[in-house]
Design a protein around this motif. Structure first.
Motif, PDB file in Angstrom:
ATOM      1  N   GLN B 107       0.834  -1.207   0.000  1.00 53.84           N
ATOM      2  CA  GLN B 107       0.000   0.000   0.000  1.00 53.84           C
ATOM      3  C   GLN B 107       0.870   1.258   0.000  1.00 53.84           C
ATOM      4  O   GLN B 107       0.565   2.241  -0.661  1.00 53.84           O
ATOM      5  N   ASP B 110       2.211   1.886  -3.462  1.00 54.91           N
ATOM      6  CA  ASP B 110       1.197   2.372  -4.403  1.00 54.91           C
ATOM      7  C   ASP B 110       0.719   3.782  -4.096  1.00 54.91           C
ATOM      8  O   ASP B 110       0.572   4.599  -5.003  1.00 54.91           O
ATOM      9  N   SER B 111       0.430   4.048  -2.825  1.00 55.66           N
ATOM     10  CA  SER B 111      -0.289   5.295  -2.540  1.00 55.66           C
ATOM     11  C   SER B 111       0.567   6.336  -1.821  1.00 55.66           C
ATOM     12  O   SER B 111       0.117   7.446  -1.579  1.00 55.66           O
ATOM     13  N   ALA B 207      -2.828   3.890   4.845  1.00 59.47           N
ATOM     14  CA  ALA B 207      -2.210   2.563   4.952  1.00 59.47           C
ATOM     15  C   ALA B 207      -2.144   2.083   6.399  1.00 59.47           C
ATOM     16  O   ALA B 207      -2.274   0.892   6.677  1.00 59.47           O
TER      17      ALA B 207
END
Lengths: 208, 208
Positions: B107, B110-111, B207
């Motif tokens: 996570q 990705d973010s 996250a």
């Protein structure tokens, strides 16, 4: 593999029979395996601790970095106040996470890594020291026996013979003592190893 | 430092006055600072991601290691069943933590890390490319002006003079276009930078 008893009987140490020697070798193989496993486990626990510790340091750096945005004094700062305020509140959250991570790392060091290091330094090192002492005592005893058996059978050697017998008896006593200590430690290891294997994991679970 | 407007006006690009140039330099300083800060922040975010990822790998190794105890087949295994069972249940717990850590790491990639990489690769790189193009166009325009001003004033040079005037006009147009694109990108950066600074931290908080 010989029938496995769970204890080296101290009363067998004096006789030092082939059966006892064979059982001893089983205990030695076991403690050798345990040492190997302990070293591997310790390496892994230190890796986990290292990751946790690095997580603390990384979040600390991130928290500082977020506060640094304001200090950059961007020439076109107008409209940045909102960004600055939001980054500051993120910095606070990250700072709290950092305390958590650092605390967790400390707990891991104390209650996960340290007990296993102690087991290795104290118990396993004791075994290898006692093994060495036992080996030396055995060699000395055997050397005395060989010397004694090679004595000429002449009558004028009675004095020398008596001295050699004393030496054989002395080295035998020393070897017996060394084996008693060694047997004791090997027996104790069988009990301690259970605690030693479980304690770090209890510490780990507690820390989480 | 000149009075700071928040926008480079496109209609000022044609005149290209010292005031506009001065304002441009403020925007350039700002985007330079932002690039520097972005690089530092990205490094820190990658450090946090790295620690999280290492935590996943370390717990995975620990989980495997705990299961390995049984495979060691200790010679004195009797009485170990309890240890084996307990280590297996620890291995399960650690395995669950491992999934958590690995998921968290993904996570974060990705973010948290990815949006800032994209901001750097797309927005900041665009600025530096447009700056370069604008610089080249400016140089070419100036070179044309210099050539034109050095033309001998004789009448038979009228044709050459007309050609040179065309070149000056052509390079001026090219420079004007380059500056329009450059101004646009610099103005847009002021809006995009807010999102760019906050998006990774939103990803991080989400996250957790």
């Amino acid at each position: 593999m010989p029938a496995v008893h769970h204890k080296l009987l101290l009363e067998d140490a004096l006789q030092d029979s082939p059966q006892t020697r064979s059982l001893l070798s089983v205990f030695e193989e076991d403690s050798g395996n345990l040492t190997e496993y302990t070293n591997q486990l310790l390496q892994t626990l230190q890796r986990v601790f290292g990751a946790q510790s690095e997580m603390g340091l990384a979040t600390e750096q991130l928290s500082r970095q977020l506060l640094d945005y304001e200090k950059k004094n961007f020439a076109l700062g107008k409209g940045d106040e909102e960004v600055i305020t939001t980054l500051q509140s993120f910095a606070k959250t990250v700072g709290e996470l950092n305390s958590l991570h650092s605390g967790l790392a400390n707990q891991m060091a104390d209650s996960m890594v340290f007990p296993l290091i102690q087991f290795r330094e104290k118990d396993l090192t004791e075994i290898s020291t006692l093994k060495e002492i036992f080996g030396i005592a055995t060699d000395e005893h055997e050397a005395a026996m060989v010397k004694y058996s090679r004595l000429p059978k002449k009558k004028e050697n009675e004095k020398l013979k008596a001295d050699m017998m004393k030496e054989v008896a002395y080295t035998r006593r020393k070897q017996h003592q060394a084996s008693l200590q060694y047997y004791c430690a090997l027996n104790a290891l069988q009990y301690r190893k259970r605690v030693a294997m479980l304690e770090p994991m209890l510490g780990y679970t507690q820390a989480q």
